[in-house]
Design a protein around this motif. Sequence first.
Motif, mmCIF file in Angstrom:
data_model
loop_
_atom_site.group_PDB
_atom_site.id
_atom_site.type_symbol
_atom_site.label_atom_id
_atom_site.label_comp_id
_atom_site.label_asym_id
_atom_site.label_seq_id
_atom_site.Cartn_x
_atom_site.Cartn_y
_atom_site.Cartn_z
ATOM 1 N N LYS A 30 0.848 -1.154 0.077
ATOM 2 C CA LYS A 30 0.139 0.128 0.126
ATOM 3 C C LYS A 30 0.760 1.191 -0.146
ATOM 4 C CE LYS A 30 -4.051 -0.282 0.422
ATOM 5 N NZ LYS A 30 -5.240 -0.627 -1.066
ATOM 6 N N SER A 31 1.457 1.367 0.413
ATOM 7 C CA SER A 31 3.258 1.955 0.705
ATOM 8 C C SER A 31 4.420 2.412 0.865
ATOM 9 C CB SER A 31 2.495 3.263 1.857
ATOM 10 O OG SER A 31 2.807 2.663 2.696
ATOM 11 N N PHE A 32 4.759 2.935 0.809
ATOM 12 C CA PHE A 32 6.720 2.886 0.357
ATOM 13 C C PHE A 32 6.929 3.520 0.669
ATOM 14 C CE2 PHE A 32 10.515 3.072 -1.905
ATOM 15 C CZ PHE A 32 11.184 2.351 -1.720
ATOM 16 N N GLU A 33 8.002 4.191 1.038
ATOM 17 C CA GLU A 33 8.769 5.211 2.430
ATOM 18 C C GLU A 33 10.473 4.968 2.363
ATOM 19 O OE1 GLU A 33 7.581 7.111 6.260
ATOM 20 O OE2 GLU A 33 6.015 5.982 5.109
ATOM 21 N N ILE A 34 11.697 5.904 2.245
ATOM 22 C CA ILE A 34 12.703 5.838 2.474
ATOM 23 C C ILE A 34 13.427 7.351 2.572
ATOM 24 C CG2 ILE A 34 14.701 6.159 1.409
ATOM 25 C CD1 ILE A 34 13.660 5.918 -2.057
ATOM 26 N N HIS A 35 13.950 6.887 3.939
ATOM 27 C CA HIS A 35 14.046 7.482 5.246
ATOM 28 C C HIS A 35 16.710 7.198 4.943
ATOM 29 C CE1 HIS A 35 10.177 8.114 6.899
ATOM 30 N NE2 HIS A 35 10.104 6.860 6.206
ATOM 31 N N GLY A 36 15.858 8.193 5.645
ATOM 32 C CA GLY A 36 17.797 8.625 6.243
ATOM 33 C C GLY A 36 18.702 9.135 3.979
ATOM 34 N N ASP A 37 19.242 8.513 3.781
ATOM 35 C CA ASP A 37 20.762 8.578 2.912
ATOM 36 C C ASP A 37 19.151 8.398 1.834
ATOM 37 O OD1 ASP A 37 22.247 9.372 4.492
ATOM 38 O OD2 ASP A 37 23.369 7.929 4.326
ATOM 39 N N ALA A 38 19.978 9.781 0.171
ATOM 40 C CA ALA A 38 19.072 9.149 -0.763
ATOM 41 C C ALA A 38 19.975 7.978 -1.701
ATOM 42 C CB ALA A 38 20.054 10.312 -2.059
ATOM 43 N N LEU A 39 19.111 6.868 -2.310
ATOM 44 C CA LEU A 39 19.401 5.942 -2.769
ATOM 45 C C LEU A 39 20.591 5.561 -3.734
ATOM 46 C CD1 LEU A 39 15.792 4.063 -3.242
ATOM 47 C CD2 LEU A 39 17.119 3.240 -1.784
ATOM 48 N N THR A 40 21.487 5.032 -3.848
ATOM 49 C CA THR A 40 22.655 5.230 -5.044
ATOM 50 C C THR A 40 22.038 4.732 -6.256
ATOM 51 O OG1 THR A 40 23.553 3.543 -4.653
ATOM 52 C CG2 THR A 40 24.415 4.993 -3.109
ATOM 53 N N SER A 41 22.435 4.602 -7.544
ATOM 54 C CA SER A 41 21.663 4.297 -8.288
ATOM 55 C C SER A 41 21.481 2.826 -8.380
ATOM 56 C CB SER A 41 22.696 4.170 -9.764
ATOM 57 O OG SER A 41 23.651 4.496 -9.429
ATOM 58 N N LYS A 42 22.688 2.496 -7.988
ATOM 59 C CA LYS A 42 22.554 1.146 -7.470
ATOM 60 C C LYS A 42 21.923 0.518 -7.282
ATOM 61 C CE LYS A 42 25.988 -2.965 -5.910
ATOM 62 N NZ LYS A 42 27.219 -3.222 -5.016
ATOM 63 N N GLN A 43 21.617 0.734 -6.267
ATOM 64 C CA GLN A 43 20.355 0.462 -5.312
ATOM 65 C C GLN A 43 18.787 0.440 -5.676
ATOM 66 O OE1 GLN A 43 21.499 3.436 -1.819
ATOM 67 N NE2 GLN A 43 21.966 1.992 -0.974
ATOM 68 N N VAL A 44 19.235 1.637 -6.618
ATOM 69 C CA VAL A 44 17.446 1.996 -7.494
ATOM 70 C C VAL A 44 17.349 1.198 -8.443
ATOM 71 C CG1 VAL A 44 16.613 3.660 -8.918
ATOM 72 C CG2 VAL A 44 17.625 4.594 -7.058
ATOM 73 N N ASN A 45 18.447 0.583 -8.942
ATOM 74 C CA ASN A 45 18.692 -0.472 -10.308
ATOM 75 C C ASN A 45 17.790 -2.066 -8.992
ATOM 76 O OD1 ASN A 45 19.349 0.756 -12.004
ATOM 77 N ND2 ASN A 45 21.124 0.786 -12.291
ATOM 78 N N TRP A 46 18.697 -2.090 -8.030
ATOM 79 C CA TRP A 46 18.099 -3.461 -7.244
ATOM 80 C C TRP A 46 17.091 -3.732 -6.692
ATOM 81 C CZ3 TRP A 46 16.275 -5.314 -3.034
ATOM 82 C CH2 TRP A 46 16.832 -6.393 -2.659
ATOM 83 N N LEU A 47 16.372 -2.202 -6.462
ATOM 84 C CA LEU A 47 15.075 -2.200 -5.829
ATOM 85 C C LEU A 47 13.597 -2.119 -6.349
ATOM 86 C CD1 LEU A 47 14.009 -1.972 -3.345
ATOM 87 C CD2 LEU A 47 14.267 0.330 -3.428
ATOM 88 N N PHE A 48 14.165 -1.655 -7.521
ATOM 89 C CA PHE A 48 12.631 -1.058 -8.830
ATOM 90 C C PHE A 48 12.850 -2.149 -10.113
ATOM 91 C CE2 PHE A 48 13.089 2.632 -6.197
ATOM 92 C CZ PHE A 48 12.001 2.155 -5.788
ATOM 93 N N SER A 49 14.011 -3.654 -9.675
ATOM 94 C CA SER A 49 14.119 -3.986 -10.864
ATOM 95 C C SER A 49 12.574 -5.323 -10.348
ATOM 96 C CB SER A 49 14.912 -5.378 -9.991
ATOM 97 O OG SER A 49 15.025 -6.337 -9.304
ATOM 98 N N GLU A 50 12.202 -5.804 -11.492
ATOM 99 C CA GLU A 50 10.716 -6.708 -11.430
ATOM 100 C C GLU A 50 11.185 -7.465 -9.843
ATOM 101 O OE1 GLU A 50 8.215 -9.293 -13.924
ATOM 102 O OE2 GLU A 50 9.941 -8.532 -14.228
ATOM 103 N N ASN A 51 12.141 -8.746 -9.799
ATOM 104 C CA ASN A 51 11.664 -9.862 -8.877
ATOM 105 C C ASN A 51 12.247 -8.900 -7.494
ATOM 106 O OD1 ASN A 51 11.294 -11.700 -10.900
ATOM 107 N ND2 ASN A 51 13.445 -11.224 -11.452
ATOM 108 N N ASN A 52 12.564 -7.718 -7.345
ATOM 109 C CA ASN A 52 13.532 -7.835 -5.943
ATOM 110 C C ASN A 52 12.152 -6.427 -5.024
ATOM 111 O OD1 ASN A 52 15.547 -8.546 -6.749
ATOM 112 N ND2 ASN A 52 16.246 -7.401 -7.356
#
Length: 151
Positions: A30-52
């Motif tokens: 229903k929701s997703f939040e990010i706190h703390g440091d901004a995501l690195t491009s590597k983290q973005v690619n991993w987190l928002f991949s279809e399987n993750n």
Amino acid sequence: MNEPLTSYTCRSRNTNVIWIFRFNLEGQIKSFEIHGDALTSKQVNWLFSENNFPVSEDVVLSWKYVLKKNFEIFKEEFDITFLNFYALYDYKVGKQEAEKAWNKLSKKDKISAIIGVKHYNNYLKRNNGIAKTYPSTYLNKRRWESDYRSL
């Protein structure tokens, strides 16, 4: 009142990143939040991949084992008290009778009853003119067990 949600807080062991995922009682995000440091491009690619990305609660549950080296994951359960049910049901009649019926239910039935409120309310919206039952009737007659999604 909004529907009860289960929250998972994922705190990185290596960086100042915290992700919070909230799921409804059916395990859908229903929701997703990010706190703390901004995501690195590597983290973005991993987190928002279809399987993750955890579109369902099962994915975060699997993370407890798969990502335990890099993340601490904390679960915060939803509140299944009578007052939360009563506020969600939002038909303020027969409170004492409804609370007696609520107290007779198992934890599993309380969760199912809360999930069923959303489907029951949607059914009533689709079928204008059908009166909403008292909360005690909904509980005593186990109305959440009806398949209101198909009616």
